[in-house]
Design an enzyme around this catalytic site. Structure first.
Site, PDB file in Angstrom:
ATOM      1  N   ASP A 163       0.842  -1.184   0.000  1.00 61.35           N
ATOM      2  CA  ASP A 163       0.000   0.000   0.000  1.00 61.35           C
ATOM      3  C   ASP A 163       0.886   1.246   0.000  1.00 61.35           C
ATOM      4  O   ASP A 163       1.974   1.233  -0.590  1.00 61.35           O
ATOM      5  CB  ASP A 163      -0.922  -0.039   1.233  1.00 61.35           C
ATOM      6  CG  ASP A 163      -2.289   0.545   0.953  1.00 61.35           C
ATOM      7  OD1 ASP A 163      -2.372   1.772   0.744  1.00 61.35           O
ATOM      8  OD2 ASP A 163      -3.275  -0.206   0.955  1.00 61.35           O
ATOM      9  N   SER A 208     -11.252  -1.271  -0.419  1.00 58.51           N
ATOM     10  CA  SER A 208      -9.975  -1.226   0.297  1.00 58.51           C
ATOM     11  C   SER A 208     -10.154  -1.556   1.769  1.00 58.51           C
ATOM     12  O   SER A 208      -9.241  -2.076   2.415  1.00 58.51           O
ATOM     13  CB  SER A 208      -9.342   0.166   0.198  1.00 58.51           C
ATOM     14  OG  SER A 208      -8.587   0.312  -0.959  1.00 58.51           O
ATOM     15  N   HIS A 257      -3.484   5.856   3.537  1.00 55.68           N
ATOM     16  CA  HIS A 257      -4.319   4.694   3.256  1.00 55.68           C
ATOM     17  C   HIS A 257      -3.733   3.412   3.830  1.00 55.68           C
ATOM     18  O   HIS A 257      -4.450   2.571   4.382  1.00 55.68           O
ATOM     19  CB  HIS A 257      -4.447   4.607   1.731  1.00 55.68           C
ATOM     20  CG  HIS A 257      -5.349   3.562   1.194  1.00 55.68           C
ATOM     21  ND1 HIS A 257      -4.903   2.329   0.803  1.00 55.68           N
ATOM     22  CD2 HIS A 257      -6.676   3.596   0.922  1.00 55.68           C
ATOM     23  CE1 HIS A 257      -5.922   1.625   0.317  1.00 55.68           C
ATOM     24  NE2 HIS A 257      -7.012   2.373   0.380  1.00 55.68           N
TER      25      HIS A 257
END
Length: 604
Positions: A190, A430, A241
């Site tokens: 990520d 996600s 994120h």
């Protein structure tokens, strides 16, 4: 964990969360707060890229060449045959198109950078010439992939409905009675990670695989520092994120602080592949190889290879057009590593997105507090299972429309921990994917704790699907998202028991049975053929996708061991046997790509 302990934990978490949030909002004695202005960012849906300046080319093994770089020779020859150089000379006032070899990938392919971006027409022309070159195994653009969420930031928090809701949650507290993830490493590919007081204790060393300094944004290329410096673009703030995803997997639990991860005694290995503008396929493929214990030239060996990979990222385009990613996934699967990926947020068929459509991965769709398919979630037979991803549609929606995990107060670069530590609400596939990655960690920990071997990636998928909680609101047939919502409690319990062999679905003479699946899925059927029949016709037909058919009598066939087969483009496969001996005939239907509503029939 006993029920009384769970109750105390829930209360402690609630108090700790309010305390953590008090730095940015005023909390009254009754526990209500006045939120500051909403931070909300909406990411665009992945779209087909219009131009490319980076390509991946793999030459066939054993190719003899006078050059030190046969793949570079092939690229230059393809440019000349396609006439792209001439187009460039006319369009760019005499500028010559130059090609630079960037590096060799772990899957054996080379990455090339062109001196300018090629239009889609030019890129297709060059790729077409490369693909007819006998020395080239495959050629593709070096696609950019994006994190898969659209992210609002809210300062309020309710306890994690996604773990505890009786019909739409994953039933994590019951699973924790058996296992909490000890001994398992989950790699999160990520944006990297942030120092966070509710995550630090569960981090093992990772790696930064972003080679392009402009994408990396940290002043250098690949190195051993997987911290997230921020991924802001223009006026859009950083998402952080990777930290949100890592928190869902394994935020420290039972510590009277923040939230608990699904597998809160597991370890997270942060692998940085996304930066400003996303991340390149070539970096992501190398990261898949390294995180799963493979070798990447120039990168130190992974001292703690993961048993589970989570990829909450993707881009538009089928995995069949992304062979470098498929090769990296194949390598991970061969090492026994389970690869969990997000389906994507375009409200489209996941078969048209990568890595969601890669063979062998577990693709996860999103559901909301209502137990229905989230409105943005990709769907289709490619999606193996669903998990909570939230279903908020505006920043003012209630807390239980979001998935809450770890974040930071910084708008671009992160604010230092612990002052910058925050709890952030997000929605997206996600967020759904790390729920499943965490459940897989619980399953593997439980299996080993019960004295059994770790589950294979195929067994993991089988158990997740056979233990799923049915949807509260069943998606329409043309928007399927697997058999239901992942159930941690049932999956963990099943992992401590012998995994039943798939003996196949019985089909009756002349009656068609429908089947669907993801690319690489193998569906087994069987039909009993009595003695004295003149022939038996075993066939597949109709539906969508592309399947192959493998047949054996009185034994289960594989793609390598079978009596008869039919392997043609499309779904019309036929095995006709004259004067068949009596017995049980097994039909293995294998998806070359995702397939839906394909009929399987035996006629004797």
């Amino acid at each position: 964990m006993h029920n009384t302990t769970r109750t105390v934990l829930a209360c402690a978490l609630g108090a700790a969360l309010l305390a953590a949030l008090s730095v940015s909002t005023s909390v009254s004695a009754a526990g209500t707060g006045v939120a500051p202005p909403m931070r909300k960012f909406t990411l665009p849906k992945p779209a087909a890229e219009a131009s490319f300046d980076r390509f991946i080319v793999k030459t066939r093994d054993g190719i003899a060449s006078r050059s030190a770089s046969p793949s570079l020779d092939a690229v230059n020859a393809a440019i000349a045959r396609a006439g792209v150089g001439g187009i460039t000379l006319a369009a760019n006032n005499g500028a010559v198109l130059k090609v630079e070899r960037v590096r060799r990938m772990a899957v054996g392919a080379d990455v090339f950078r062109f001196s300018r971006k090629l239009t889609r027409v030019e890129a297709d022309a060059v790729l077409a010439q490369l693909r007819i070159d006998a020395t080239v195994q495959y050629a593709q653009p070096d696609y950019r992939k994006q994190r898969l969420d659209f992210t609002p930031n809210d300062t309020r928090f309710n306890l994690q409905w996604d773990y505890t809701h009786p019909t739409t949650g994953i039933h994590a507290p019951t699973a924790w009675d058996i296992a909490r993830g000890a001994g398992v490493v989950v790699a999160v590919l990520d944006t990297g990670y942030l120092d966070h007081s509710d995550l630090n204790a569960n981090i093992v060393p990772g790696y930064d695989f972003i080679a392009d300094p402009q994408v990396a944004g940290d002043g250098d290329g690949r190195d051993a520092d997987a911290h997230d410096p921020g991924d802001w673009i223009g006026g859009d703030p950083s998402s952080f994120h990777g930290t949100h995803v890592a928190g869902t997997v394994a935020a420290v639990g039972n510590n009277a602080l923040g939230i608990a991860g699904v597998a809160f005694n597991a370890r997270v290995q942060p692998v940085r592949v996304l930066g400003h503008g996303g991340g390149y396929t070539s970096d992501i493929a190398d990261a898949i190889t390294w995180a799963s214990g493979g070798t990447v030239a120039g990168v130190p060996a992974n001292a703690t290879p993961a048993e589970v990979l989570n990829l909450s990222l993707g881009g538009y385009g089928m995995c069949s057009e992304d062979p470098a990613t498929q090769a990296a996934v194949d390598g991970a699967l061969s090492r026994g590593v389970t690869v969990v990926v997000a389906a994507g947020n375009s409200n489209l068929d996941a078969a048209n997105h990568s890595p969601a459509s890669c063979k062998g991965v577990i693709t996860v769709g999103a559901t909301g507090i209502d137990g229905a398919r989230s409105y943005y979630s990709n769907f289709g037979p490619t999606v193996a299972i669903s998990a909570p991803g939230g279903n908020a549609s505006s920043g003012s929606d209630p807390d239980d429309r979001w998935i809450w995990s770890l974040g930071n107060s910084g708008m671009q670069a992160p604010d230092p921990s612990p002052g910058g530590d925050r709890l952030i609400g997000m929605i997206g596939t996600s967020m759904a994917s790390p729920h499943v990655a965490g459940i897989v960690a619980l399953m593997q920990s439980a299996a080993v704790g019960a004295g059994r071997s770790p589950l294979t990636p195929m067994q993991v998928k089988q158990v997740l699907q056979m233990t799923a909680t049915p949807f509260t609101v069943v998606p329409p047939f043309n928007q399927s998202q697997g058999p239901g919502i992942a159930n941690a409690a049932a999956a963990v319990l099943a992992s401590t028991l012998p995994i039943p062999a798939d003996s196949g679905t019985v089909i009756a003479n002349r009656i068609a049975t429908a089947t669907s699946g993801a690319a690489g899925d193998a569906k087994l059927f069987k039909i009993v053929v009595p003695a004295g029949k003149a022939s038996v016709n075993l066939r597949t037909f109709g539906g969508t996708g592309n399947v192959s058919l493998y047949v054996a009598r009185d034994r289960v066939p594989t793609t390598a061991s079978f009596d008869r087969s039919s392997v043609k483009p499309g779904n019309s496969e036929t095995v006709l046997i004259a004067n068949p001996p009596a017995g049980t005939y097994y039909l293995l239907v294998v998806g070359e790509v995702a397939f839906g509503n394909v009929s399987v029939m035996g006629v004797y």
